[in-house]
Design a protein around this motif. Structure first.
Motif, PDB file in Angstrom:
ATOM      1  N   THR A  29       0.696  -1.053   0.258  1.00 11.64           N
ATOM      2  CA  THR A  29      -0.268   0.078  -0.201  1.00 11.64           C
ATOM      3  C   THR A  29       1.174   1.424  -0.278  1.00 11.64           C
ATOM      4  O   THR A  29       0.307   2.001  -0.568  1.00 11.64           O
ATOM      5  N   ASP A  30       1.842   1.183   0.614  1.00 10.14           N
ATOM      6  CA  ASP A  30       2.777   2.184   0.122  1.00 10.14           C
ATOM      7  C   ASP A  30       3.198   2.703  -0.365  1.00 10.14           C
ATOM      8  O   ASP A  30       3.048   3.792  -0.665  1.00 10.14           O
ATOM      9  N   TYR A  33       0.756   4.404  -2.886  1.00 11.73           N
ATOM     10  CA  TYR A  33       0.040   5.145  -2.865  1.00 11.73           C
ATOM     11  C   TYR A  33       1.312   6.185  -2.784  1.00 11.73           C
ATOM     12  O   TYR A  33       0.362   7.431  -3.822  1.00 11.73           O
ATOM     13  N   THR A  60      -6.868   2.320  -1.951  1.00  5.54           N
ATOM     14  CA  THR A  60      -5.819   2.032  -0.975  1.00  5.54           C
ATOM     15  C   THR A  60      -5.742   2.112   0.237  1.00  5.54           C
ATOM     16  O   THR A  60      -5.385   1.969   1.394  1.00  5.54           O
ATOM     17  N   GLN A  64      -5.609   0.957   3.366  1.00  4.12           N
ATOM     18  CA  GLN A  64      -3.754   1.330   5.185  1.00  4.12           C
ATOM     19  C   GLN A  64      -5.498   1.707   6.527  1.00  4.12           C
ATOM     20  O   GLN A  64      -5.210   1.814   7.068  1.00  4.12           O
TER      21      GLN A  64
END
Length: 296
Positions: A29-30, A33, A60, A64
């Motif tokens: 997800t990081d 993003y 996303t 998260q």
């Protein structure tokens, strides 16, 4: 060499890469993003490209557990219209974000008129989500009808399995134990026929715990042999030691109930019931031994 250097169509690559990263299990997800933020920074995006960007961002954000941003991004997807799979997925994400925030009424409102053929591959997920939203908002009758409708409309799908699971849970929570047991047996029959041990809509541990809870309460109420019925479920679900543990606990519970029943029995029946108690304790012991074997 970066993504931007390797591919001439930079915007499309950024979007595709962000979707790929957000779709992995577990999602990256990081990275997703960061790619989405870069994508949305372009000033020459078409309205459709902006909508797709916010859909990827909403996915996303939800993954998260950034619930407020997920709600905001999903609303931007819906505002861009028109109806179709993009808006359908945005609706699904918005409803999940609102439910996770505890706003079950608004989650249900989002879903009320969402189910239509225009939703494409999201029609079944939306129909199931709406049924669950009825339950979360406290509308038992509407939830039951909507879950039954999902099972009837989409047989043989993951959504039908999810509907059977949520129906069983709903009935259990309302104290309708026999109906909950019947719903669970139907679910397990479907899972066995399709050779499925898990779906995206429920966890196998949650299913095992629900079956255990239903079986335990039936056993507590009428002393019936719910243990045997639990075995039928275990044939499908016996993939983890935890399920065997539940099985052993049910045997112990059966033994305890039989021991209590001795107090009101005529002496002529003592031998028979004592034998049943012995068998129950032996089965509990053997099952606990299997738990140790699977965990070693």
């Amino acid at each position: 060499t970066s993504l931007l250097d390797r591919f001439p169509d930079q915007k499309e690559v950024l979007l595709a890469a962000s979707v790929a990263h957000s779709s992995t299990r577990p999602p990256s997800t990081d990275t997703a993003y960061e790619l989405i933020e870069r994508y949305l920074s372009y000033e020459d995006l078409t309205p459709r490209q902006v909508q797709l960007g916010y859909l990827a961002k909403a996915r996303t954000d939800l993954a998260q557990e950034r619930l407020q941003p997920a709600e905001e991004s999903a609303r931007k997807v819906l505002a861009a219209g028109p109806d179709g799979e993009v808006v359908a997925e945005g609706t699904l994400i918005l409803s999940k974000a609102l439910a996770a925030l505890g706003d079950f009424e608004r989650s249900l409102d989002v879903l009320r008129n969402s189910v239509s053929p225009e939703a494409g591959r999201f029609e079944a997920p939306l129909m199931l989500a709406r049924a669950v939203a009825f339950a979360q908002a406290g509308f038992f009758d509407e939830a039951r009808k909507a879950l039954d409708a999902t099972i009837f409309r989409f047989p043989g799908t993951a959504e039908a399995l999810g509907a059977r699971y949520h129906l069983a849970r709903l009935l259990y929570e309302k104290g309708q134990l026999q109906a909950a047991k019947d719903a669970l047996i139907s679910l397990l029959d479907d899972m066995s026929a399709q050779e499925i041990i898990k779906t995206a809509y429920f966890d196998v541990d949650d299913l095992a715990q629900l079956w255990f809870s239903v079986g335990r309460e039936i056993l507590d109420k009428d002393g019936s042999k719910a243990v045997h019925e639990y075995h039928l479920a275990a044939l499908v679900l016996m993939t983890e030691g935890r399920l065997l543990y539940f099985d052993a606990i049910l045997y112990l519970r059966e033994a305890e109930l039989l021991e209590k029943s001795l107090l009101g029995l005529p002496k002529t029946q003592y031998a028979e019931v004592s034998e049943q108690i012995k068998r129950a304790y032996l089965e509990a012991g053997k099952t606990f031994a299997r738990v140790l074997e699977t965990s070693s």
